[in-house]
Design a protein around this motif. Structure first.
Motif, PDB file in Angstrom:
ATOM      1  N   LEU A  16       0.840  -1.204   0.000  1.00  0.00           N
ATOM      2  CA  LEU A  16       0.000   0.000   0.000  1.00  0.00           C
ATOM      3  C   LEU A  16       0.875   1.255   0.000  1.00  0.00           C
ATOM      4  O   LEU A  16       0.617   2.212  -0.741  1.00  0.00           O
ATOM      5  N   PHE A  17       1.946   1.225   0.812  1.00  0.00           N
ATOM      6  CA  PHE A  17       2.873   2.358   0.884  1.00  0.00           C
ATOM      7  C   PHE A  17       3.502   2.604  -0.491  1.00  0.00           C
ATOM      8  O   PHE A  17       3.617   3.746  -0.929  1.00  0.00           O
ATOM      9  N   GLY A  18       3.867   1.489  -1.173  1.00  0.00           N
ATOM     10  CA  GLY A  18       4.464   1.612  -2.502  1.00  0.00           C
ATOM     11  C   GLY A  18       3.511   2.289  -3.473  1.00  0.00           C
ATOM     12  O   GLY A  18       3.924   3.167  -4.249  1.00  0.00           O
ATOM     13  N   ALA A  22       4.197   5.882  -5.227  1.00  0.00           N
ATOM     14  CA  ALA A  22       4.196   6.034  -6.682  1.00  0.00           C
ATOM     15  C   ALA A  22       3.219   7.139  -7.094  1.00  0.00           C
ATOM     16  O   ALA A  22       3.530   7.985  -7.945  1.00  0.00           O
ATOM     17  N   TRP A  23       2.066   7.159  -6.448  1.00  0.00           N
ATOM     18  CA  TRP A  23       1.042   8.168  -6.738  1.00  0.00           C
ATOM     19  C   TRP A  23       1.608   9.568  -6.443  1.00  0.00           C
ATOM     20  O   TRP A  23       1.440  10.512  -7.228  1.00  0.00           O
ATOM     21  N   ALA A  24       2.302   9.688  -5.283  1.00  0.00           N
ATOM     22  CA  ALA A  24       2.862  10.982  -4.899  1.00  0.00           C
ATOM     23  C   ALA A  24       3.950  11.410  -5.872  1.00  0.00           C
ATOM     24  O   ALA A  24       4.044  12.579  -6.256  1.00  0.00           O
ATOM     25  N   LEU A  25       4.778  10.443  -6.311  1.00  0.00           N
ATOM     26  CA  LEU A  25       5.906  10.782  -7.181  1.00  0.00           C
ATOM     27  C   LEU A  25       5.435  11.290  -8.536  1.00  0.00           C
ATOM     28  O   LEU A  25       6.106  12.090  -9.178  1.00  0.00           O
ATOM     29  N   VAL A  26       4.243  10.822  -8.992  1.00  0.00           N
ATOM     30  CA  VAL A  26       3.725  11.257 -10.285  1.00  0.00           C
ATOM     31  C   VAL A  26       3.418  12.756 -10.240  1.00  0.00           C
ATOM     32  O   VAL A  26       3.688  13.490 -11.196  1.00  0.00           O
ATOM     33  N   GLY A  27       2.907  13.224  -9.096  1.00  0.00           N
ATOM     34  CA  GLY A  27       2.455  14.604  -9.030  1.00  0.00           C
ATOM     35  C   GLY A  27       3.477  15.587  -8.494  1.00  0.00           C
ATOM     36  O   GLY A  27       3.246  16.796  -8.516  1.00  0.00           O
TER      37      GLY A  27
ATOM     38  N   PRO B   5      15.957  11.307  -5.812  1.00  0.00           N
ATOM     39  CA  PRO B   5      16.133  11.574  -4.369  1.00  0.00           C
ATOM     40  C   PRO B   5      14.909  11.182  -3.550  1.00  0.00           C
ATOM     41  O   PRO B   5      15.047  10.722  -2.417  1.00  0.00           O
ATOM     42  N   TYR B   6      13.712  11.347  -4.137  1.00  0.00           N
ATOM     43  CA  TYR B   6      12.503  10.981  -3.394  1.00  0.00           C
ATOM     44  C   TYR B   6      12.411   9.472  -3.235  1.00  0.00           C
ATOM     45  O   TYR B   6      11.949   8.966  -2.213  1.00  0.00           O
TER      46      TYR B   6
END
Lengths: 248, 114
Positions: A16-18, A22-27, B5-6
């Protein structure tokens, strides 16, 4: 709960964290494309407004001074906890702890290093709002330089410079001083921690006003807090071990 | 690789959590907690980085020169110092457990309590 159950719970949570990561990294904005606005704003206004050339320190002890006071009391509370857990009244102190460092080279080099490190630490605190440094960094460095005394000489020399009686007042004055400086502004009818001493001349020791004193009280608190931690752990666990070694 | 980095921050956080979950020793557990906490420093500093920016210190540098975000740096530096003292508190608790129960295994503590 056994280790297997813990891992069984952890792995789905990791999945779930992954997904969330991933969702956060897209935005998220690309690395190096900081959008602000606070960083850009502070880098522009800190020097004209507060006359401090080190913007990081002006944030720590002025713009976010109230927040830093909270951080200081986390430090204070943690040290209080360690002291309550480890400092026991009827502790048996072995009188003859024969742990003196034998090598003359280590002793002489070490003592010179202590002096140099203490000076650098005080410089880090004093010029914290002008050049890189500040109360937190300098305080931590100061504590480490005093611990050098234990490493290069003996426990006897160490307990001479770092005793509970000497350190406790420093810790209290460091933490309390911060609040007193803040309250000083209230007496004048100004908001808590207002810089009442004026901004001073940029790039000199006389810049920063009240924040300079807050900086020193934080440095004192951090140095004393770390030294108290070292004395407690050394007295409670290192000394009995060393005494056991010499006895056996 | 503009998100690298993230990803590093995420990896440090996860590897620390994995250590906590599978830990067999309280001191190892405390150090894993510190590893997890360190991921926040990487994350904060990565968020505040400006391409080509210098340190946010304007002694001998013209005001207006591109510099990184000072706010995340101040958060990181206070957190590092505070985390050391909190780690010391956790280690003191671990040593107390060792004195009382004569074990450093988190699973054995649960057994002895029950």
């Amino acid at each position: 709960m056994t280790r297997r159950i813990r891992v069984a719970i952890f792995l789905p949570a990791l999945g779930l964290f992954g997904v969330l990561l991933a969702w956060a990294l897209v935005g998220i904005p690309d690395f190096g494309h900081y959008r602000g606005p606070y960083g850009y704003l502070l880098n522009r206004v800190a020097l004209p407004e507060r006359h401090m050339t080190n913007v990081v320190t002006s944030v720590v002890f002025d713009y976010r001074g109230f927040d830093t006071m909270g951080e200081e009391f986390i430090l204070f509370a943690a040290v209080l906890g360690v002291v309550l857990l480890l400092r026991q009244g009827g502790r048996e102190q072995p009188d003859e702890l024969n742990d003196s460092v034998g090598s003359d080279g280590v002793r002489i080099g070490g003592v010179l290093a202590v002096g140099a490190c203490v000076l650098v630490s005080l410089w880090l605190i004093a010029y914290g709002f002008v050049t890189p440094g500040g109360g937190f960094q300098g305080g931590a460095a100061l504590a480490s330089s005093v611990v050098l005394v234990f490493l290069v000489s003996s426990h006897k020399a160490w307990s001479g410079v770092a005793s509970d009686h000497a350190l406790d007042p420093f810790d209290g004055v460091g933490a309390g001083g911060y609040v007193v400086i803040g309250l000083g502004a209230l007496i004048g009818g100004l908001p808590f921690l207002t810089n009442v001493l004026g901004p001073g001349v940029p790039g000199t020791l006389w810049s920063g006003g009240s924040a300079a004193f807050v900086n020193w009280s934080a440095g004192m608190e951090v140095a004393a807090a770390n030294l108290i931690l070292f004395t407690e752990f050394i007295d409670e666990y290192v000394v009995p071990l060393a005494a056991g070694d010499t006895a056996g | 690789m503009s998100v690298f980095p993230y990803l590093v921050a995420g990896w440090i956080c996860v590897i620390g959590l994995y250590g906590i979950v599978t830990s067999k020793h309280l001191i190892h557990l405390a150090l894993c907690l510190t590893v997890t906490q360190s991921s926040t420093y990487v994350l904060l500093l990565a968020v505040g980085y400006v391409q080509g920016g210098g340190p946010p210190i304007f002694k001998g540098v013209k005001l207006g020169t591109t510099a990184v975000d000072p706010v995340v740096q101040s958060l990181t530096l206070t957190d590092i110092v505070v985390s050391v003292t909190v780690l010391a508190l956790i280690l003191a608790l671990a040593l107390d457990v060792h004195d009382e129960l004569d074990t450093m295994d988190p699973d054995r503590i649960a057994e002895l309590q029950g």
